[in-house]
Design a protein around this motif. Structure first.
Motif, PDB file in Angstrom:
ATOM      1  N   CYS A   1      -2.608  15.571   0.177  1.00 55.16           N
ATOM      2  CA  CYS A   1      -1.903  14.364  -0.255  1.00 55.16           C
ATOM      3  C   CYS A   1      -0.641  14.781  -1.007  1.00 55.16           C
ATOM      4  N   GLU A   2       0.280  15.382  -0.270  1.00 54.24           N
ATOM      5  CA  GLU A   2       1.475  15.940  -0.878  1.00 54.24           C
ATOM      6  C   GLU A   2       2.349  14.871  -1.519  1.00 54.24           C
ATOM      7  N   TRP A   3       2.320  13.641  -0.962  1.00 58.67           N
ATOM      8  CA  TRP A   3       3.214  12.623  -1.492  1.00 58.67           C
ATOM      9  C   TRP A   3       2.841  12.230  -2.925  1.00 58.67           C
ATOM     10  N   MET A   4       1.555  12.437  -3.298  1.00 58.81           N
ATOM     11  CA  MET A   4       1.163  12.129  -4.666  1.00 58.81           C
ATOM     12  C   MET A   4       1.720  13.145  -5.665  1.00 58.81           C
ATOM     13  N   LYS A   5       2.094  14.309  -5.174  1.00 58.09           N
ATOM     14  CA  LYS A   5       2.652  15.330  -6.050  1.00 58.09           C
ATOM     15  C   LYS A   5       4.164  15.213  -6.187  1.00 58.09           C
ATOM     16  N   SER A   6       4.746  14.298  -5.416  1.00 59.18           N
ATOM     17  CA  SER A   6       6.193  14.183  -5.387  1.00 59.18           C
ATOM     18  C   SER A   6       6.727  13.529  -6.656  1.00 59.18           C
TER      19      SER A   6
ATOM     20  N   LEU B   1      10.659   4.161   1.173  1.00 61.63           N
ATOM     21  CA  LEU B   1      10.281   3.078   0.276  1.00 61.63           C
ATOM     22  C   LEU B   1      11.134   3.124  -0.990  1.00 61.63           C
ATOM     23  N   ALA B   2      11.353   4.318  -1.522  1.00 59.43           N
ATOM     24  CA  ALA B   2      12.191   4.462  -2.722  1.00 59.43           C
ATOM     25  C   ALA B   2      13.608   3.974  -2.452  1.00 59.43           C
TER      26      ALA B   2
ATOM     27  N   ARG C   1       2.603  -7.972  -6.225  1.00 57.38           N
ATOM     28  CA  ARG C   1       1.524  -8.468  -7.078  1.00 57.38           C
ATOM     29  C   ARG C   1       0.248  -7.626  -6.930  1.00 57.38           C
ATOM     30  N   THR C   2       0.017  -7.119  -5.725  1.00 56.63           N
ATOM     31  CA  THR C   2      -1.160  -6.278  -5.462  1.00 56.63           C
ATOM     32  C   THR C   2      -0.695  -4.932  -4.928  1.00 56.63           C
ATOM     33  N   LEU C   3      -1.177  -3.869  -5.555  1.00 60.88           N
ATOM     34  CA  LEU C   3      -0.769  -2.520  -5.161  1.00 60.88           C
ATOM     35  C   LEU C   3      -2.006  -1.680  -4.864  1.00 60.88           C
ATOM     36  N   HIS C   4      -1.964  -0.960  -3.728  1.00 61.99           N
ATOM     37  CA  HIS C   4      -3.038  -0.065  -3.331  1.00 61.99           C
ATOM     38  C   HIS C   4      -2.499   1.368  -3.340  1.00 61.99           C
ATOM     39  N   LEU C   5      -3.156   2.242  -4.097  1.00 70.39           N
ATOM     40  CA  LEU C   5      -2.844   3.672  -4.074  1.00 70.39           C
ATOM     41  C   LEU C   5      -3.992   4.369  -3.363  1.00 70.39           C
ATOM     42  N   VAL C   6      -3.737   4.914  -2.187  1.00 67.40           N
ATOM     43  CA  VAL C   6      -4.817   5.398  -1.331  1.00 67.40           C
ATOM     44  C   VAL C   6      -4.602   6.843  -0.938  1.00 67.40           C
TER      45      VAL C   6
ATOM     46  N   THR D   1       0.841  -1.192   0.000  1.00 67.07           N
ATOM     47  CA  THR D   1       0.000   0.000   0.000  1.00 67.07           C
ATOM     48  C   THR D   1       0.877   1.242   0.000  1.00 67.07           C
ATOM     49  N   ILE D   2       0.575   2.167  -0.924  1.00 69.04           N
ATOM     50  CA  ILE D   2       1.260   3.468  -0.953  1.00 69.04           C
ATOM     51  C   ILE D   2       0.214   4.560  -0.742  1.00 69.04           C
ATOM     52  N   LEU D   3       0.270   5.210   0.361  1.00 69.72           N
ATOM     53  CA  LEU D   3       0.974   4.916   1.588  1.00 69.72           C
ATOM     54  C   LEU D   3      -0.051   4.537   2.651  1.00 69.72           C
ATOM     55  N   PRO D   4       0.299   3.655   3.582  1.00 75.97           N
ATOM     56  CA  PRO D   4      -0.654   3.296   4.632  1.00 75.97           C
ATOM     57  C   PRO D   4      -1.025   4.502   5.487  1.00 75.97           C
ATOM     58  N   SER D   5      -2.210   4.439   6.075  1.00 71.85           N
ATOM     59  CA  SER D   5      -2.668   5.519   6.957  1.00 71.85           C
ATOM     60  C   SER D   5      -1.688   5.715   8.102  1.00 71.85           C
ATOM     61  N   GLY D   6      -1.367   6.975   8.401  1.00 70.44           N
ATOM     62  CA  GLY D   6      -0.475   7.279   9.516  1.00 70.44           C
ATOM     63  C   GLY D   6       0.974   7.475   9.115  1.00 70.44           C
ATOM     64  N   CYS D   7       1.321   7.141   7.876  1.00 68.46           N
ATOM     65  CA  CYS D   7       2.707   7.362   7.444  1.00 68.46           C
ATOM     66  C   CYS D   7       2.966   8.861   7.273  1.00 68.46           C
ATOM     67  N   ASP D   8       4.249   9.232   7.410  1.00 73.94           N
ATOM     68  CA  ASP D   8       4.586  10.652   7.386  1.00 73.94           C
ATOM     69  C   ASP D   8       4.897  11.129   5.969  1.00 73.94           C
ATOM     70  N   ASN D   9       4.050  10.771   5.029  1.00 74.46           N
ATOM     71  CA  ASN D   9       4.053  11.311   3.676  1.00 74.46           C
ATOM     72  C   ASN D   9       5.399  11.221   2.958  1.00 74.46           C
TER      73      ASN D   9
END
Length: 397
Positions: A100-105, A72-73, A87-92, A57-65
């Protein structure tokens, strides 16, 4: 006197196959246990890592963005083989109004590009049109993966039909299952654009819990009805016509789940007569007495009546029938159940009927009264041991 060490002779090696078998019994969601297993011994590490990264999961709830994304990178850069396990990926996206600043990274596209063995992709992004172009392109590239067999798009809000159509055009021919849950597209643009070209999809399972007609037009044009076996749709006033077009060609569907909008008021009901392969029919209805009573003088219908009229059109080959009745107070069931007191007697293939009361009501005795009431309404089936009446807690969130 000679001294002999017995440590080497007594040391035994557990076969790797047995280690893999034991670790394989561990829940892949239990990341902490798997991380501990990876530290036990070198022989434990490959299988533990494979299970840890199989569902990501990118990124689980509570992670510091951004810092969490960077970690992870760094992990994937130092150990590129780990990305091959995903095999399974969650974008949340964390919330509708949350940043959701990490999505803009710029880090995100680099990470997404390394998941080349992806089989299942689950995306829950609310403000799709706010995604930066580099992030959107990276997600589209994921969607086109030829290894992809399953996709779920949930809670997406798209400003135009054109945006939704561009996403649908990316779906690969390898897909076997597709789910679109609470997806909304603005009404600008033709939902049935003649210029839109799609891969022909041999889906076995399709879930369209959406009020967007565009999705149903796409399904009619792009999904091979001969392959479709499992179908789930939510019917609403602005989608019933196109849903009917889909049902008319879904002749090989074996399992169909139909959800009625709580104040569905269309004069016509879905007709299932052409679905001759149907064996399991599940109908979900929201029973809101106050809402129906309020608009009763305007010609709106009891949604359970709509459901029963639809059931009357179904094939007599149905073997399994499921009703999901979402209601606040189970004591209010008596307002609605008159229409189901007599199921058709000419359904010789019928094996069982399940009726679920779905409620968040805290009064346990009311839930029990609701179950007893259902057993009375369906008394013929109850006497023959074909009825299961249960109460379940309403899902939260």
């Amino acid at each position: 006197m000679a001294h002999h060490t017995l440590s080497g002779a007594c040391r035994t090696t557990c076969p790797q196959e047995l280690i893999d078998l034991i670790l394989g019994k561990t829940d892949s969601a239990d990341k902490q246990t798997l991380k501990s297993c990876a530290l036990v011994a070198r022989s434990f590490r490959p299988t533990s890592q494979k299970l840890i990264f199989s569902d990501l999961t990118i990124l689980p709830s509570g992670c510091d963005n951004i810092p969490a994304l960077q970690r992870l990178a760094d992990v994937l850069s130092a150990s590129p083989h780990l990305a091959q396990h995903v095999r399974t990926l969650h974008l949340v996206q964390p919330g509708l109004y949350e940043s959701c600043e990490w999505m803009k990274s710029g880090i995100l596209p680099t990470i997404l590009s390394v998941f080349t063995n992806l089989e299942s992709l689950n995306i829950r992004i609310y403000n799709w049109d706010d995604l930066p172009s580099h992030c959107e392109q990276a997600i589209y590239a994921l969607i086109t993966r030829s290894s992809l067999s399953s996709i779920e798009l949930k809670e997406a809000r798209l400003q135009t039909n054109a945006t939704l159509l561009s996403l649908l055009r990316c779906l690969p021919a390898s897909l076997e299952s597709a789910s679109f849950l609470n997806v909304f597209a603005g009404y600008r643009g033709d939902p049935n654009s003649a210029s839109a070209e799609f891969h022909q999809l041999r889906l076995a399972s399709l879930h369209l819990n959406s009020t967007s007609p565009t999705l149903f037009h796409w399904a009619i044009r792009a999904v091979d009805p001969k392959c479709l076996r499992h179908l789930h749709t939510m019917v609403e006033e602005n989608t019933i016509t196109v849903i009917q077009q889909l049902l008319d060609v879904a002749v090989y569907v074996e399992t169909y789940h139909l959800s009625f909008w709580s104040i569905f008021s269309h004069p016509e009901n879905p007709n299932l007569e052409k679905m001759q392969g149907l064996r399991t029919l599940e109908i979900s209805v929201s029973l809101d007495w106050e809402e129906i009573e309020e608009v009763g003088g305007q010609g709106r219908h009891n949604p359970l009546n709509d459901a029963m009229r639809t059931l009357d059109t179904a094939s007599h080959n149905i073997e399994h029938l499921i009703f999901n009745l979402k209601i606040w107070n189970p004591d209010d069931l008596s307002y609605f159940m008159e229409s189901v007191s007599h199921l058709e007697e000419d359904r010789p293939a019928l094996r069982d009927v399940v009726v679920r009361i779905i409620s968040g009501y805290d009064d346990y005795s009311a839930l029990q009264r609701g179950i007893r009431y259902l057993e009375t309404v369906f008394y013929r089936l109850h006497e023959r041991g074909m009825l299961t009446a249960i109460a379940v807690r309403q899902p939260r969130g």
